[in-house]
Structure formats: structure tokens, C-alpha cells
Design a protein around this motif. Sequence first.
Motif, PDB file in Angstrom:
ATOM      1  N   UNK A  24      21.070  27.678  40.699  1.00 42.92           N
ATOM      2  CA  UNK A  24      20.497  26.437  40.929  1.00 42.92           C
ATOM      3  C   UNK A  24      19.483  26.213  42.225  1.00 42.92           C
ATOM      4  N   UNK A  25      19.326  25.650  42.968  1.00 44.13           N
ATOM      5  CA  UNK A  25      18.304  25.164  43.946  1.00 44.13           C
ATOM      6  C   UNK A  25      18.755  26.091  45.244  1.00 44.13           C
ATOM      7  N   UNK A  26      19.917  26.532  45.379  1.00 46.59           N
ATOM      8  CA  UNK A  26      20.397  27.298  46.239  1.00 46.59           C
ATOM      9  C   UNK A  26      19.921  28.816  46.238  1.00 46.59           C
ATOM     10  N   UNK A  27      20.250  29.346  44.820  1.00 50.48           N
ATOM     11  CA  UNK A  27      19.784  30.604  44.252  1.00 50.48           C
ATOM     12  C   UNK A  27      18.010  30.776  44.626  1.00 50.48           C
ATOM     13  N   UNK A 215      34.212  28.749  37.673  1.00 48.08           N
ATOM     14  CA  UNK A 215      32.947  28.196  38.294  1.00 48.08           C
ATOM     15  C   UNK A 215      33.056  26.687  38.384  1.00 48.08           C
ATOM     16  N   UNK A 216      33.909  25.863  37.766  1.00 47.74           N
ATOM     17  CA  UNK A 216      34.013  24.579  37.742  1.00 47.74           C
ATOM     18  C   UNK A 216      33.209  23.958  36.772  1.00 47.74           C
ATOM     19  N   UNK A 217      33.557  22.418  36.356  1.00 50.46           N
ATOM     20  CA  UNK A 217      32.999  21.785  35.269  1.00 50.46           C
ATOM     21  C   UNK A 217      31.456  21.435  35.824  1.00 50.46           C
ATOM     22  N   UNK A 218      31.021  21.465  36.902  1.00 52.06           N
ATOM     23  CA  UNK A 218      29.676  21.105  37.445  1.00 52.06           C
ATOM     24  C   UNK A 218      28.709  22.203  37.485  1.00 52.06           C
ATOM     25  N   UNK A 219      29.231  23.293  37.122  1.00 53.36           N
ATOM     26  CA  UNK A 219      28.364  24.512  37.442  1.00 53.36           C
ATOM     27  C   UNK A 219      27.264  24.789  36.019  1.00 53.36           C
ATOM     28  N   UNK A 220      26.241  25.091  36.432  1.00 58.00           N
ATOM     29  CA  UNK A 220      25.054  25.241  35.451  1.00 58.00           C
ATOM     30  C   UNK A 220      25.530  25.944  34.121  1.00 58.00           C
ATOM     31  N   UNK A 222      28.624  26.607  33.202  1.00 62.23           N
ATOM     32  CA  UNK A 222      29.813  25.722  32.215  1.00 62.23           C
ATOM     33  C   UNK A 222      28.951  24.624  31.590  1.00 62.23           C
ATOM     34  N   UNK A 223      28.067  23.858  32.125  1.00 66.12           N
ATOM     35  CA  UNK A 223      27.364  22.892  31.210  1.00 66.12           C
ATOM     36  C   UNK A 223      26.731  23.650  30.146  1.00 66.12           C
ATOM     37  N   UNK A 224      26.111  24.829  30.309  1.00 74.51           N
ATOM     38  CA  UNK A 224      25.283  25.274  29.270  1.00 74.51           C
ATOM     39  C   UNK A 224      26.235  25.833  28.212  1.00 74.51           C
ATOM     40  N   UNK A 225      27.369  26.413  28.385  1.00 80.01           N
ATOM     41  CA  UNK A 225      28.459  26.778  27.542  1.00 80.01           C
ATOM     42  C   UNK A 225      28.809  25.481  26.775  1.00 80.01           C
ATOM     43  N   UNK A 226      29.128  24.445  27.498  1.00 79.85           N
ATOM     44  CA  UNK A 226      29.610  23.224  26.898  1.00 79.85           C
ATOM     45  C   UNK A 226      28.702  22.593  25.756  1.00 79.85           C
ATOM     46  N   UNK A 227      27.409  22.523  26.103  1.00 76.87           N
ATOM     47  CA  UNK A 227      26.436  22.111  25.072  1.00 76.87           C
ATOM     48  C   UNK A 227      26.380  23.023  24.061  1.00 76.87           C
ATOM     49  N   UNK A 228      26.325  24.277  24.484  1.00 74.85           N
ATOM     50  CA  UNK A 228      26.255  25.439  22.973  1.00 74.85           C
ATOM     51  C   UNK A 228      27.381  25.041  22.001  1.00 74.85           C
ATOM     52  N   UNK A 229      28.662  25.004  22.754  1.00 73.82           N
ATOM     53  CA  UNK A 229      29.868  24.702  21.966  1.00 73.82           C
ATOM     54  C   UNK A 229      29.801  23.380  21.036  1.00 73.82           C
ATOM     55  N   UNK A 230      29.318  22.367  21.604  1.00 73.43           N
ATOM     56  CA  UNK A 230      29.216  21.059  21.044  1.00 73.43           C
ATOM     57  C   UNK A 230      28.123  21.347  19.896  1.00 73.43           C
ATOM     58  N   UNK A 231      27.159  21.897  20.208  1.00 70.97           N
ATOM     59  CA  UNK A 231      26.100  22.094  19.148  1.00 70.97           C
ATOM     60  C   UNK A 231      26.528  22.841  17.840  1.00 70.97           C
TER      61      UNK A 231
END
Length: 241
Positions: A24-27, A215-220, A222-231
Motif C-alpha cells: 500500500x501507501x507505505x510501500x 497478515x491480518x484481515x485488513x491486509x490488501x 487478504x482482502x484480494x483473496x477473500x474477494x476471489x473466494x467470494x466470486x
Amino acid sequence: MVQAAIHDVKWWTTCPMCKQYFTGEMEVGLAKARWERVRHRRSDDPERLFVCNNLAVTLHESAGDPDGALKLFKEVLAVRRLILGDEHPDTLDSITNLALQHTERGNYDEALALSEDVVEVTRRILESNGNNDEIVNSSHALISLAAVHNLMGNHEQAKPMYEEVLEIRSRILGKDHLDTMNAANGLGHCLVYLGEYEEGLASLQVAVDDSTRVLGVDHPSTKYFVEGLVNATELAFEDSD
């Protein structure tokens, strides 16, 4: 963080607490700051070359700047070919990065040709030097080729490549490494495309579970993987009707 990274180079890219790469922004901020410190040097300066490549990857993955990334990837590849040769691991890494750029732009024929060349060279290198670093490097080229085939609809060809990459990364990097999670995620989507829903969803769930734990639930990621699983779950449900 910039001042800390000046004194210890690993803090440019890696969190001192969780030992994972910044995102994210830090990177993006750290990559740009590091580039400003070295961009005035000669194009073949080793640190400048490394930092240029790192910024290109960051622009590609985290900043949403494909044009900026493509320009830097081409610069890095040209310099590496000149000073390192076509078969050096760093040159091959640059070709793989360029192939990914073409993949995301929909230039599949260009991406496929580049990726196939890199896989051929890395497999030849492994025959004479099969150390872990070379094996992991080969997995980067192989997953790039698998992704191109997947996007072209060649899922049967992509499946064994994803499986090989996941085996390599699980064995050498461990299940808690983000690259291993990405391999599980890629394999999962490939299996879903093939209609192997149970196995595919299970692999996608592994990526979600490991990323959430590490990495935690808020990590980008994790969110990407969750979205892919949902789809993927919705697709499997639709096909079952």
C-alpha cells in the motif's frame, strides 16, 4: 521510516515487526523515496538498478501506475541484458516482469512468448544448478506462464504449472510466505475454471486462511483473496443450479 531504512536497507521493503513486505501507501512511499536517493547515478550502478526495479514492481502492484511501471521495467531489462547477459537470473526476472505487464494489458501473445522463453531457460539452468534460490526463481517464471495460459482459457495447461509452483513454494518458502499464498490462490482459480469446484474452493480458502492468520484481515492481499473466494463461490453455486 525513511531515516531508519537509510541505516538498515532491509527496512526499505520489509516490516521489522511481522517480517513481511510493506504494501500500500507505505510501500509506494518508501520505494519512491529510495529512488530519489539514487536516480542521479549511472544507469548501470548496481544499487540504482535494484532500486529502479523495485520501484517498477511497486508501481505495478501497489500504485496503479502501469505506464510508469512499464517504462522502468524496460529500462531495467535493457541494462541487465547489457551488463549481465540474457540468462542471468536478474535478467530473467526482468523479462518475467515485462511479461506480466503485457498480460495485464491483454497482450497475451507477447506475454506468452516472453514467459515461455524464461521457463525454458530456467529449466535448463536447474539441470546444472538446482539450488533453492534457482528453484524459487523458476517458480516466478512458471507462475507467470501459468497466469497467461489461464487468462487465454488454457486452463488444462495452466493447472500442472500452478501445482508445481505451489509445491516448490510450500517446500522451500513455507505456507506462511505470501508467494505461497499467491500460488494457492492461482491454483484455486484455475481449478474453478475447470469445474473442479471442491478442490478449487478449498485451495482458495487456504490462501484466505493463511493470509488472515499471518497478515491480518485488513491486509490488501487478504482482502484480494477473500474477494476471489467470494466470486468463485458464486460461480460454483450458479453452475450447480
